[in-house]
Design an enzyme around this catalytic site. Structure first.
Site, mmCIF file in Angstrom:
data_model
loop_
_atom_site.group_PDB
_atom_site.id
_atom_site.type_symbol
_atom_site.label_atom_id
_atom_site.label_comp_id
_atom_site.label_asym_id
_atom_site.label_seq_id
_atom_site.Cartn_x
_atom_site.Cartn_y
_atom_site.Cartn_z
ATOM 1 N N GLY A 13 0.981 -1.161 -0.057
ATOM 2 C CA GLY A 13 -0.106 0.005 0.076
ATOM 3 C C GLY A 13 0.925 1.257 0.071
ATOM 4 O O GLY A 13 1.925 1.421 0.717
ATOM 5 N N ASN A 111 6.839 -4.570 5.759
ATOM 6 C CA ASN A 111 7.450 -5.815 6.183
ATOM 7 C C ASN A 111 7.594 -6.782 5.254
ATOM 8 O O ASN A 111 9.012 -7.447 5.102
ATOM 9 C CB ASN A 111 6.580 -6.177 7.211
ATOM 10 C CG ASN A 111 7.321 -7.280 8.219
ATOM 11 O OD1 ASN A 111 8.365 -7.938 8.005
ATOM 12 N ND2 ASN A 111 7.244 -7.168 9.683
ATOM 13 N N VAL A 140 2.074 2.861 6.622
ATOM 14 C CA VAL A 140 1.238 3.755 7.476
ATOM 15 C C VAL A 140 0.949 2.985 8.627
ATOM 16 O O VAL A 140 0.380 3.731 9.564
ATOM 17 C CB VAL A 140 -0.162 4.210 6.473
ATOM 18 C CG1 VAL A 140 0.188 5.089 5.361
ATOM 19 C CG2 VAL A 140 -0.973 2.952 6.264
ATOM 20 N N ASP A 141 1.045 1.804 8.819
ATOM 21 C CA ASP A 141 0.725 1.142 9.819
ATOM 22 C C ASP A 141 1.516 1.220 11.066
ATOM 23 O O ASP A 141 1.653 0.897 12.302
ATOM 24 C CB ASP A 141 0.613 -0.398 9.620
ATOM 25 C CG ASP A 141 -0.687 -0.767 8.705
ATOM 26 O OD1 ASP A 141 -1.667 0.054 8.771
ATOM 27 O OD2 ASP A 141 -0.525 -1.765 7.685
ATOM 28 N N MET A 187 -7.021 2.394 9.769
ATOM 29 C CA MET A 187 -6.236 1.224 9.301
ATOM 30 C C MET A 187 -5.292 0.728 10.508
ATOM 31 O O MET A 187 -4.816 1.480 11.190
ATOM 32 C CB MET A 187 -5.409 1.827 8.372
ATOM 33 C CG MET A 187 -5.925 1.874 6.893
ATOM 34 S SD MET A 187 -4.822 2.358 5.653
ATOM 35 C CE MET A 187 -6.149 2.252 3.978
ATOM 36 N N GLY A 188 -5.056 -0.624 10.205
ATOM 37 C CA GLY A 188 -4.191 -1.255 11.267
ATOM 38 C C GLY A 188 -4.673 -2.573 11.602
ATOM 39 O O GLY A 188 -5.672 -2.906 12.022
ATOM 40 N N ARG A 189 -3.864 -3.491 10.773
ATOM 41 C CA ARG A 189 -4.363 -4.990 10.967
ATOM 42 C C ARG A 189 -3.914 -5.701 12.180
ATOM 43 O O ARG A 189 -4.860 -6.251 12.937
ATOM 44 C CB ARG A 189 -3.710 -5.659 9.929
ATOM 45 C CG ARG A 189 -3.975 -7.356 9.839
ATOM 46 C CD ARG A 189 -3.404 -7.804 8.583
ATOM 47 N NE ARG A 189 -3.786 -7.257 7.374
ATOM 48 C CZ ARG A 189 -5.038 -7.534 6.592
ATOM 49 N NH1 ARG A 189 -5.703 -8.443 6.953
ATOM 50 N NH2 ARG A 189 -5.159 -6.647 5.546
ATOM 51 N N GLU A 244 -9.235 -1.291 12.306
ATOM 52 C CA GLU A 244 -9.675 -2.294 11.572
ATOM 53 C C GLU A 244 -9.586 -3.804 12.004
ATOM 54 O O GLU A 244 -10.112 -4.535 11.662
ATOM 55 C CB GLU A 244 -9.280 -2.215 9.982
ATOM 56 C CG GLU A 244 -7.926 -2.604 9.595
ATOM 57 C CD GLU A 244 -7.391 -2.096 8.485
ATOM 58 O OE1 GLU A 244 -8.431 -2.026 7.365
ATOM 59 O OE2 GLU A 244 -6.240 -2.303 8.026
ATOM 60 N N GLN A 297 -6.799 8.008 4.043
ATOM 61 C CA GLN A 297 -5.714 8.042 5.409
ATOM 62 C C GLN A 297 -4.319 8.237 4.771
ATOM 63 O O GLN A 297 -3.478 8.708 5.476
ATOM 64 C CB GLN A 297 -5.975 6.818 6.449
ATOM 65 C CG GLN A 297 -7.246 6.848 6.896
ATOM 66 C CD GLN A 297 -7.441 5.499 7.547
ATOM 67 O OE1 GLN A 297 -7.118 5.173 8.821
ATOM 68 N NE2 GLN A 297 -7.970 4.578 6.839
#
Length: 418
Positions: A13, A111, A140-141, A187-189, A244, A297
């Site tokens: 992304g 990563n 962005v994470d 966002m943020g898994r 999220e 975002q």
């Protein structure tokens, strides 16, 4: 003049400042008289020998990348497997590198991209091919290990904090006769850094966001609903920010969209805000509004953090310097010297320490009740969103972004069908 060509590619992304990194890479390499090719759509372009000749772009266009969002050369979500499991792809990649005399490979991503860069460095070593592989940080994470923060995060964090503060003022104005609860999806898994950034929007028990849901803490619906009701009763309204990636105690994603997994092996997520809004409405009978900013975002270059922009450019410059110095399988990472005044520098870190490691929110950053941030998180986050770096605007009132020509180089190999 350095010998060989530099190949740059973007992965995963994109962010509001990934093109600023690309701009720094190309300008730094040009100053050293190094030819720069860019792979169209990341590693896929390298495999397909779909390469872009950046020398066809004017210096003005390359400089304008610094204020242009998106991914100028295209990106992709593709992760190479092990050399044994993906041998045909690796051998094809090596053929492309040899055909175009690539001696420096810079992979700009998160990563999984660091893992790919590490694998390519090992491939080159196995085949005795002289290649410097540098992973360039971006996400962005903010979940890359070793680096203090990730270029791209600061701008997304700024967008999140500003958006939540502005929306909260709107909700407060309407709460008497209309909206009582507003849910913002960040966002943020697996890591709640962006959700935490929303905490900068207010400071105090009754200031929005009133509740933050982190993926690092299990989602307890009964407790959540009770806290929403208590906040509305006390303040008159409630602003919720939810990552999220929040999960129930048994490890199930609350926002599992049922879309399977992507090529990185990630579950397709989406809709946690709408889900929470529905539960609040059904259980509490309150009027709810929700929002899913999604790509907004990471593409909001008009609201970029000056700190983030500076760091994105710095890692790009250092990546080229490391490659030309003969360094291999490293990543330029950000090292924080102090919070106040905020000081930082760039140092090389082995890709082995970055790839396949994930940096989550420290327990000491999350409030004891699990629904907000502590002072330590605020000290960490505030410097990353400081400063404004707006793009130039045209007479039409819109930002002046650049579109590159992206002229392809002539192919030297048979077309790849893998």
């Amino acid at each position: 003049m350095a010998q060989g060509t530099l190949l740059y590619a973007q992965s995963g992304g994109v962010t509001a400042v990934i093109n600023a990194t690309a701009s720094a890479v190309i300008q730094t390499a040009r100053a050293r008289r190094v030819k720069v090719l860019a792979a169209r759509n990341g590693i896929l372009g390298a495999l397909a020998e779909d390469l872009i000749d950046t020398s066809k772009e004017s210096i003005a266009a390359i400089r304008a990348l610094a204020h242009t969002p998106g991914g100028a050369f295209g990106s992709c979500r593709v992760k190479l497997k092990s050399l044994e499991a993906d041998r045909a792809r690796y051998e094809r990649l090596l053929e492309v590198l040899r055909a175009h005399q690539v001696r420096y490979f810079l992979y700009n991503g998160g990563n999984d991209s660091a893992d790919t860069a590490l694998k390519v460095s090992r491939l080159a070593a196995a085949f005795d091919y002289p290649l410097a592989c540098i992973g360039v940080p971006k996400t962005v994470d903010n979940d890359l290990a070793v680096t203090d923060c990730c270029p791209g995060f600061g701008s997304a964090a700024k967008y999140t904090a500003v958006s939540v503060r502005e929306a909260a003022l709107d909700v407060a104005a309407m709460a008497e006769t209309s909206t009582k609860v507003f849910v913002y999806e960040a966002m943020g898994r697996h890591a709640g850094w962006l959700a935490a950034a929303a905490g900068l929007a207010g400071d105090g028990r009754d200031q929005a966001p009133h509740l933050i849901l982190f993926p690092e803490r299990p989602y307890d619906e009964a407790d959540f609903l009770a806290r929403v009701k208590a906040t509305v009763d006390r303040v008159g309204y409630c602003v919720v920010v939810a990552s999220e990636g929040i999960q129930t105690a048994d490890g199930r994603f609350v926002a599992d969209a049922g879309g399977g997994k992507d090529s990185f092996g990630h579950t397709q997520l989406g809709g946690v805000a709408s889900f929470l809004a529905g539960r609040v409405k059904d259980a509490l009978g309150l009027k709810v509004h929700w929002t899913l900013p999604d790509y907004l975002q990471r593409s909001a270059r008009h609201l970029a953090s000056a700190t983030d922009l500076e760091q994105a450019q710095a890692v790009g410059r250092k990546a080229v310097e490391y490659a030309l110095a003969g360094m291999n399988a490293v990543m330029p990472v950000i090292v924080r010297g102090s919070d106040a005044p905020y000081r930082w520098k760039i140092e090389p870190a082995p890709l082995e320490r970055v790839a396949n490691h994930e940096k989550k929110m420290p327990a000491g950053f999350i409030r004891r009740d699990g629904y907000g941030i502590r002072a330590a998180a605020r000290r960490y986050l505030e410097p990353l969103v400081r400063g404004e770096a707006p793009p130039p605007y045209g007479r039409d009132g819109l930002p002046k972004y650049v579109s590159l020509k992206n002229v392809a180089v002539k192919r030297k190999l048979p077309r790849w069908t893998g």
